[in-house]
Design an enzyme around this catalytic site. Structure first.
Site, short mmCIF file in Angstrom:
data_model
loop_
_atom_site.label_atom_id
_atom_site.label_comp_id
_atom_site.label_asym_id
_atom_site.label_seq_id
_atom_site.Cartn_x
_atom_site.Cartn_y
_atom_site.Cartn_z
N LYS A 1 -3.46 -2.12 15.92
CA LYS A 1 -3.00 -1.25 17.01
C LYS A 1 -4.12 -1.05 18.00
O LYS A 1 -5.29 -1.00 17.62
CB LYS A 1 -2.67 0.12 16.44
CG LYS A 1 -1.41 0.16 15.66
CD LYS A 1 -0.88 1.59 15.65
CE LYS A 1 0.42 1.66 14.90
NZ LYS A 1 0.20 1.76 13.47
N GLU B 1 0.82 -1.22 0.00
CA GLU B 1 0.00 0.00 0.00
C GLU B 1 0.86 1.27 0.00
O GLU B 1 2.06 1.22 0.29
CB GLU B 1 -0.95 0.01 1.20
CG GLU B 1 -0.23 0.04 2.55
CD GLU B 1 -1.07 0.65 3.67
OE1 GLU B 1 -1.51 1.81 3.51
OE2 GLU B 1 -1.27 -0.02 4.69
N1 PSU Z 1 -2.73 1.42 10.72
C1 PSU Z 1 -1.40 1.48 10.85
N2 PSU Z 1 -0.67 2.14 9.91
C2 PSU Z 1 -1.26 2.71 8.81
C3 PSU Z 1 -2.68 2.60 8.68
C4 PSU Z 1 -3.37 1.96 9.65
O1 PSU Z 1 -0.86 0.97 11.81
O2 PSU Z 1 -0.56 3.31 7.98
C5 PSU Z 1 -3.35 3.19 7.46
C6 PSU Z 1 -3.64 2.06 6.44
O3 PSU Z 1 -3.48 2.58 5.13
C7 PSU Z 1 -5.10 1.77 6.69
C8 PSU Z 1 -5.62 3.15 7.02
O4 PSU Z 1 -5.77 1.20 5.60
O5 PSU Z 1 -4.60 3.74 7.81
C9 PSU Z 1 -6.95 3.10 7.76
O6 PSU Z 1 -7.48 4.38 7.83
P1 PSU Z 1 -8.98 4.59 8.32
O7 PSU Z 1 -8.96 4.15 9.77
O8 PSU Z 1 -9.25 6.05 8.15
O9 PSU Z 1 -9.82 3.69 7.47
#
Ligand code: PSU
Ligand code: MN
Length: 306
Positions: free
Chosen positions: A161, A26
């Site tokens: 996390k 990603e």
């Molecule tokens: N969790 C992490 N590192 C990240 C992300 C999540 O530990 O970089 C990023 C990933 O790209 C994930 C996104 O898909 O955040 C999720 O964002 P949201 O909670 O806004 O969907």
């Protein structure tokens, strides 16, 4: 039918045509997940780790309105340098970004969509989005979970996390029929730490077992993906109290500042990093490398199945 917006790099295109293993990566982690220049260095090291383990890396992003599966070094440098100025692109962002010819850093959800369009079945990252703490009121649930429910890609991560409500995230995935696998563990890893107190659905111990389960899901005609949670190597894991304290503090600050919507995850990640000095960044880099190695070996095992 090939997608008119999709651009495969020559290397990825050749590998897929010849049935060789490919691993998707990603780009939100590059633009929003880590500071420059560590983001670019890490992205390139992760690609190398995939090559070293027998697969072709396909870093996925949206550049100038094109869905890219396989970015060049220059494109990775561009995404890393531009950082937060690149739109964090989840499923809902795709139509307008494409129509405008814009750039986007792809989240887990969008990376899965583009990987599936390209015919890539395995994807390595650090952490996924999930059900946020307090979601009973805020309704903040990542689109990543819905994507796992409907798009046929195996996502290999280091667990979730504890900025998320891990229990509710597991409940959501259960409802949606997404298998949650522990790689060599019965317990869901919590990203920076190997343990969370929550169990996974199944423990599998080899890349061949991961590939066989994913292949069976596909052959059964069940839609959706599979979540593989791979614990951070012991030597890089962080003390649970240090990290949990930082996460609690970050959540409190986010509430005070009224952070919401797509800003929440990047805000919390940046705060945790700030509060733990460089330690959480080092751990983050190591766990992504660890996931990339497992993903490459699993992609190799999957191409061996007919
Ligand atoms: N969790 C992490 N590192 C990240 C992300 C999540 O530990 O970089 C990023 C990933 O790209 C994930 C996104 O898909 O955040 C999720 O964002 P949201 O909670 O806004 O969907
Ligand atoms: Mn959200």
């Amino acid at each position: 039918m090939t997608n008119p917006y999709l651009s495969l790099s020559p290397e990825v295109s050749d590998a897929l045509r010849e049935g060789r293993p490919v691993v998707a990566l990603e780009s939100t982690i590059i633009s929003h997940g880590m500071p420059y220049p560590q983001n670019v260095e890490t992205a390139l090291r992760v690609e190398q780790a995939i090559r070293d383990n027998g697969a072709v890396p396909a870093t996925i992003a949206i550049i100038g309105g094109r869905l890219k599966a396989g970015c060049t070094k220059e494109e990775i440098e561009y995404l890393g340098r531009k950082g937060q100025a690149v739109t964090k692109a989840s499923r809902r962002d795709l139509p307008v970004l494409i129509a405008r010819g814009d750039d986007g850093a792809t989240t887990v959800a969008t990376t899965m969509i583009i990987a599936a369009m390209a015919g890539i079945r395995i994807f390595a990252t650090g952490g996924i989005g999930g059900v946020h703490r307090g979601a009973q009121v805020t309704m903040d649930i990542s689109a990543d979970l819905e994507e796992l429910a409907q798009t046929p890609v195996m996502v290999i991560c280091a667990g979730a996390k504890s900025i998320l409500d891990l229990g509710l995230t597991l409940e959501y995935l259960e409802t949606k029929g997404v298998p949650v696998i522990g790689y060599g563990t019965d317990e869901l890893p919590a990203f920076y730490t190997r343990k969370s107190g929550f169990g996974v659905d199944y423990r599998l111990d080899t890349p061949e077992q991961l590939a066989a389960a994913f292949d069976a899901k596909h052959k059964l005609g069940l839609k959706g993906g599979m979540l593989v949670t791979n614990p951070i190597p012991e030597e890089y894991s962080m003390p649970a109290d240090v990290i949990n304290h930082a996460i609690d503090e970050a959540i409190e600050q986010a509430q005070k500042q009224g952070i919401h919507g797509k800003q929440t995850t990047p805000f919390l990640l940046a705060k945790v990093k700030e509060l733990t000095g460089g330690d959480s960044l080092d751990a983050n880099i190591q766990l992504v490398l660890n996931n990339a190695r497992l993903a490459a070996r699993t992609a190799v095992a999957l191409t061996a199945l007919k």
